[in-house]
Scaffold this active site. Structure first.
Site, mmCIF file in Angstrom:
data_model
loop_
_atom_site.group_PDB
_atom_site.id
_atom_site.type_symbol
_atom_site.label_atom_id
_atom_site.label_comp_id
_atom_site.label_asym_id
_atom_site.label_seq_id
_atom_site.Cartn_x
_atom_site.Cartn_y
_atom_site.Cartn_z
ATOM 1 N N ARG A 1 0.822 -1.217 0.000
ATOM 2 C CA ARG A 1 0.000 0.000 0.000
ATOM 3 C C ARG A 1 0.852 1.263 0.000
ATOM 4 O O ARG A 1 0.378 2.334 -0.358
ATOM 5 C CB ARG A 1 -0.991 -0.008 1.178
ATOM 6 C CG ARG A 1 -1.965 1.169 1.133
ATOM 7 C CD ARG A 1 -3.134 1.026 2.097
ATOM 8 N NE ARG A 1 -2.729 0.550 3.395
ATOM 9 C CZ ARG A 1 -2.042 1.276 4.293
ATOM 10 N NH1 ARG A 1 -1.700 2.520 4.015
ATOM 11 N NH2 ARG A 1 -1.693 0.759 5.450
ATOM 12 N N TYR B 1 -13.703 13.612 -18.768
ATOM 13 C CA TYR B 1 -14.048 12.190 -18.623
ATOM 14 C C TYR B 1 -15.177 12.002 -17.590
ATOM 15 O O TYR B 1 -15.162 12.648 -16.534
ATOM 16 C CB TYR B 1 -12.784 11.428 -18.203
ATOM 17 C CG TYR B 1 -13.023 9.976 -17.935
ATOM 18 C CD1 TYR B 1 -13.221 9.099 -18.992
ATOM 19 C CD2 TYR B 1 -13.077 9.491 -16.634
ATOM 20 C CE1 TYR B 1 -13.458 7.752 -18.746
ATOM 21 C CE2 TYR B 1 -13.312 8.153 -16.380
ATOM 22 C CZ TYR B 1 -13.506 7.293 -17.446
ATOM 23 O OH TYR B 1 -13.747 5.968 -17.203
ATOM 24 N N ASP C 1 -4.986 15.533 -17.546
ATOM 25 C CA ASP C 1 -5.184 14.110 -17.832
ATOM 26 C C ASP C 1 -4.628 13.889 -19.238
ATOM 27 O O ASP C 1 -5.219 14.321 -20.227
ATOM 28 C CB ASP C 1 -6.684 13.795 -17.738
ATOM 29 C CG ASP C 1 -7.008 12.343 -18.057
ATOM 30 O OD1 ASP C 1 -6.223 11.693 -18.773
ATOM 31 O OD2 ASP C 1 -8.073 11.876 -17.614
ATOM 32 N N LYS D 1 -5.404 2.408 -20.428
ATOM 33 C CA LYS D 1 -5.581 2.667 -21.857
ATOM 34 C C LYS D 1 -4.251 2.464 -22.591
ATOM 35 O O LYS D 1 -3.741 1.363 -22.607
ATOM 36 C CB LYS D 1 -6.165 4.072 -22.037
ATOM 37 C CG LYS D 1 -7.321 4.405 -21.068
ATOM 38 C CD LYS D 1 -8.548 3.551 -21.283
ATOM 39 C CE LYS D 1 -9.597 3.716 -20.181
ATOM 40 N NZ LYS D 1 -10.011 5.068 -19.865
HETATM 41 C C1 LIG Z 1 -10.548 5.703 -18.797
HETATM 42 C C2 LIG Z 1 -10.199 7.110 -18.487
HETATM 43 C C3 LIG Z 1 -10.080 7.542 -17.165
HETATM 44 C C4 LIG Z 1 -10.360 6.626 -15.977
HETATM 45 O O1 LIG Z 1 -9.455 5.600 -15.899
HETATM 46 P P1 LIG Z 1 -9.772 4.164 -15.207
HETATM 47 O O2 LIG Z 1 -8.493 3.437 -15.390
HETATM 48 O O3 LIG Z 1 -10.939 3.590 -15.927
HETATM 49 O O4 LIG Z 1 -10.099 4.455 -13.785
HETATM 50 C C5 LIG Z 1 -9.709 8.848 -16.939
HETATM 51 N N1 LIG Z 1 -9.486 9.705 -17.952
HETATM 52 C C6 LIG Z 1 -9.611 9.331 -19.234
HETATM 53 C C7 LIG Z 1 -9.344 10.327 -20.306
HETATM 54 C C8 LIG Z 1 -9.966 8.025 -19.552
HETATM 55 O O5 LIG Z 1 -10.103 7.666 -20.824
#
Ligand SMILES: *Cc1c(COP(=O)(O)O)cnc(C)c1O
Length: 390
Positions: free
Chosen positions: A56, A110, A182, A207
């Site tokens: 953790r 998002y 992000d 992703k």
């Molecule tokens: C999928 C996504 C998230 C969230 O990510 P998780 O791994 O599903 O928690 C945040 N920002 C963007 C742009 C995303 O495509």
């Protein structure tokens, strides 16, 4: 997790992907960091707090090597990994903001981030204002005396808008705001926001960074001081990445540049094909000259990414027909993997959004979002062509 070990900061991205963060000497001589499936580690005779190793605390050898690699990719001093992108986003926002603070946010962020701002942060006494991130003239009016941070996305979903990132940095400097981005859609191959001046770069590593549709993970990258604060909150909130997931992400990310360069090239081809295809009303892709922010995207990014959206002439029924006919391409949410996916944002990613808000952002029922994989571009275009029909 401070970047250290092999892979010097002067190395180019493809070299960093392979070598940055890797322990020297290698653990047991192994080329890959072994999976430390352990929650118990022996202490030295007179232990200090820094001697405590625990999953953790995100300080297993798997976390350390992976975080150092991810930090190096974006030129950050440090990084820390999380159990999901949302864990990275929520933990980071809860680090930078406290009760009474206010946040400027790019509109159309998002869905999970949007929900966290609306449902959770508001309850914690942290307020926000959505702004058009392409229109710097509109930001001043949204500032309050308690505004602490500005939150954007590299490329927005599903309209593929490109915020005026340079103006965000300038505006934040003048007003003393922390800047958070992000960077999931752009990836460090196409955009390195810390170089531009962002304080914190976040990813859903689920992703592109992992890239194989088999791991949920997130990462926050920034200065050593800021990441230490994020790590402190992360230790308490507990959204740590499991060592086996660390291993998979570590393996997946090594091919990031090969995958993303291929995805950039294929997506541009597909966008051009769709722009000239009958039955397609509009294509949203920053790599097309017709995109409103094409010039800015060219200046900021070294590639335009693997995400695009397009609107069909026949609206919702045409989009439903198209999706029912695809053969090679999968009908599935998420993005950034090896396989090409399509969805209708009104059904999946933006289903929770009020119809008026969808209309204002241009999210119509005939809109299809596409995450382009690494298949042969001609096979993909052939599948699109047969699914679009006559
Ligand atoms: C999928 C996504 C998230 C969230 O990510 P998780 O791994 O599903 O928690 C945040 N920002 C963007 C742009 C995303 O495509």
């Amino acid at each position: 997790m401070t970047a250290a070990s092999s892979g010097s900061s002067g190395d180019r991205l493809s070299t960093l992907l392979v070598h940055a963060g890797e322990p020297r000497p290698r653990i047991g001589g192994a080329a890959n960091v072994p999976i430390f499936q352990n929650t118990v580690f022996e202490l030295p005779g007179e232990p200090e707090v820094s001697d405590i190793i625990y999953p953790r605390l995100s300080n297993l050898p798997n976390h350390r090597a992976l975080s150092a690699k991810l930090a190096a990719l974006e030129g950050g001093a440090a990084a820390t990994v999380f159990a999901s992108g949302m864990a990275a986003i929520s933990t980071s926002l809860l680090t930078v903001l406290r009760a009474g603070d206010h946040l400027l946010v790019q509109e159309g962020v998002y869905g999970g981030t949007h929900g966290f701002l609306m449902d959770d942060l508001v309850e914690f006494g942290i307020d926000h204002t959505f702004v058009d991130a392409e229109d710097p003239a509109a930001w001043q009016a949204a500032l309050t005396p308690t505004t602490r941070a500005f939150y954007t996305e590299a490329i927005s979903n599903p309209m593929m808008q490109v915020a005026d990132h340079r103006a965000v940095i300038d505006f934040a400097r003048v007003h003393g705001l922390v800047t958070i981005i992000d960077n999931t859609f752009a990836t460090p191959v196409n955009f390195r926001p810390l170089w531009l001046g962002y304080d914190l770069s976040l990813h859903s590593a689920t992703k592109y960074l992992n890239g194989h549709s088999d791991v949920a993970a997130g990462v926050a990258i920034g200065s050593a001081e800021l990441i230490e604060r994020v790590q402190h909150r992360h230790d308490h909130l507990g959204g740590c990445l499991d060592p086996h997931a660390c291993f998979l992400l570590h393996r997946g990310v090594k091919t990031l540049e090969l995958r993303v360069r291929r995805q950039n090239a294929t997506t541009l081809n597909i966008a051009r094909y769709l722009a000239g295809r009958s039955g397609v009303a509009r294509v949203h892709y920053p790599g097309l000259e017709s995109h409103p922010a094409h010039a800015r995207a060219r200046e900021l990014f070294s590639g335009f990414g693997g995400m695009l959206s397009f609107e069909l002439d026949g609206g919702g029924p045409a989009a439903a027909r198209f999706i029912s006919r695809i053969r090679l391409i999968l009908h599935a949410g998420s993005l950034g993997g090896l396989e090409t996916l399509v969805t209708r944002p009104v059904q999946i990613s933006h289903v929770g959004m009020a119809p008026e808000e969808q209309a204002r952002l241009g999210i119509s029922s005939g809109l299809v979002r596409m995450s382009v994989g690494i298949e042969d571009p001609e096979d993909l275009i052939a599948d699109l062509d047969q699914a679009l029909g006559g």
